[in-house]
Design an enzyme around this catalytic site. Structure first.
Site, PDB file in Angstrom:
ATOM      1  N   CYS A 135      36.300  41.847  40.816  1.00 30.96           N
ATOM      2  CA  CYS A 135      35.339  40.743  40.707  1.00 30.96           C
ATOM      3  C   CYS A 135      34.764  40.391  42.076  1.00 30.96           C
ATOM      4  O   CYS A 135      35.425  39.707  42.867  1.00 30.96           O
ATOM      5  CB  CYS A 135      36.022  39.523  40.072  1.00 30.96           C
ATOM      6  N   CYS A 138      34.264  36.689  42.747  1.00 31.69           N
ATOM      7  CA  CYS A 138      35.506  35.962  43.056  1.00 31.69           C
ATOM      8  C   CYS A 138      35.964  36.256  44.486  1.00 31.69           C
ATOM      9  O   CYS A 138      36.392  35.364  45.199  1.00 31.69           O
ATOM     10  CB  CYS A 138      36.652  36.381  42.131  1.00 31.69           C
ATOM     11  N   ASP A 139      35.922  37.515  44.882  1.00 33.31           N
ATOM     12  CA  ASP A 139      36.616  37.922  46.106  1.00 33.31           C
ATOM     13  C   ASP A 139      35.706  38.394  47.236  1.00 33.31           C
ATOM     14  O   ASP A 139      36.180  38.622  48.348  1.00 33.31           O
ATOM     15  CB  ASP A 139      37.614  39.054  45.783  1.00 33.31           C
TER      16      ASP A 139
END
Ligand code: NDP
Length: 313
Positions: A135, A138-139
């Site tokens: 992701c 997300c990261d």
């Protein structure tokens, strides 16, 4: 057979827990089954910095624990157990837990999520959260000015690469074929980025590094006369080879698209069966974010409450 429930929720990611918070506050006395991975996909990431309300960031585990606590505080009953079968032929719906116990429910909220596909390399699990991610939204932030690779040639890979190109110094897209499968517009966007390079006809064979990802070994044009081994130093490796929605249990009863995402009445969490609602990634091929999943969990619980009011009038 146990007593009939008003609301049963399957799944313990942000969608399931948020549905449980709303359903318990509406006095539906929801029962939530957590399944094999309590907390869902977020528990496999480390820091979470894009969930509103956490200006200092938090961790996936902490966020999920907080949502779980909040649901319990309002009386949601959280049970551990895998749902192994469902019978949605008529209300009350019958949900089988671990192959033996059957629970009946007037409304069902399916929040079983989706599972990112991995290549199957042993290092993917070893470096999960230490350079391996599925992701970028997300990261990606943790790879500012670093070198990253995205594997996949579809719209997800292009979208992830575009997002990362705004953060990282360099983005490689590793594509096994000689072309991208992504839509033309996504291809054009990605190919126009100066810091993105597409490595066509490259297969990932190994991730390297002592404490986390430091490089990737590839084979270019495997099996051809000019087959070459290629090694690139990278800091992050992002999987974008598709997700599998966890909908198999329900596909006999509910309409799904060709990939398996459960279809809803557009703009609502309603399915083709009255009283059965969906929330989160199992019905979302597009956004796949914790906050959108939580929002749809809220919608599903509100719909369940309204449905119960109409049938019990
Ligand atoms: P796709 O199935 O479209 O693409 C998966 C990609 O991963 C393909 O290029 C495939 O290669 C590659 N791949 C699969 N397995 C492997 C493997 N083992 N090794 C190397 N590469 C592999 O998945 P997406 O998640 O990209 O998209 C799913 C759906 O969601 C699509 O319909 C897409 O259009 C849609 N979507 C739309 C977006 C948008 O409109 N903004 C954003 C994201 C997704 P190959 O081509 O060789 O099979």
């Amino acid at each position: 057979m146990s007593k009939k429930k008003k609301c049963l929720i399957i799944g313990s990611g942000p969608a399931g827990y948020t549905a449980a918070i709303y359903a318990s506050r509406a006095n539906l006395k929801p029962v939530l089954y957590e399944g094999m991975q309590p907390g869902g996909q977020l528990t496999t990431t480390t820091d979470v910095e894009n969930f509103p309300g956490y200006p200092e960031g938090t961790t996936g585990n902490k966020l999920m624990n907080d949502l779980r606590k909040q649901a319990k505080k309002f009386g949601a009953e959280i049970r551990y157990g895998m749902v192994t079968a469902v019978d949605l032929s008529k209300s009350p719906y019958k949900i089988t837990i671990e192959g033996n116990e059957v629970v009946q429910t007037e409304t069902l909220i399916i929040a079983t999520g989706a599972t990112a596909k991995y290549l199957g390399l042993p290092e993917e699990q070893r470096y999960l959260g230490q350079g391996v991610s599925a992701c970028a939204t997300c990261d990606g932030f943790f790879y500012r000015e670093k070198i990253v690779a995205v594997v996949g040639g579809g719209d997800s890979a292009c979208e992830e690469a575009l997002y990362l190109s705004g953060l990282a110094a360099k983005v490689y897209i590793i594509v096994r074929k000689d072309h991208l499968r992504a839509s033309k517009i996504m291809q054009t966007r990605v190919l126009s980025k100066a810091n993105v390079s597409v490595l066509f006809e490259h297969e990932t064979v190994r991730l390297t590094g002592d404490k986390g990802v430091e490089g990737v070994d590839l084979i270019k044009r495997r099996g051809k006369a000019d087959e070459t081994n290629v090694s690139i130093p990278i800091d992050g490796f992002f999987l974008a080879i598709g997700h599998t929605p966890n909908s198999t249990l329900f596909s006999q009863w509910l309409e799904t698209d060709e990939v398996g995402y459960i279809k809803t009445v557009p703009g609502t969490p309603r399915t083709n069966i009255p009283g059965v609602f969906v929330a989160g990634d199992v019905a979302d091929p597009h956004y796949k974010q914790a906050i959108t999943a939580a929002g749809s969990g809220c919608q599903a619980a509100i719909e369940a409450e309204r449905y119960l009011l109409t049938v019990n009038d």
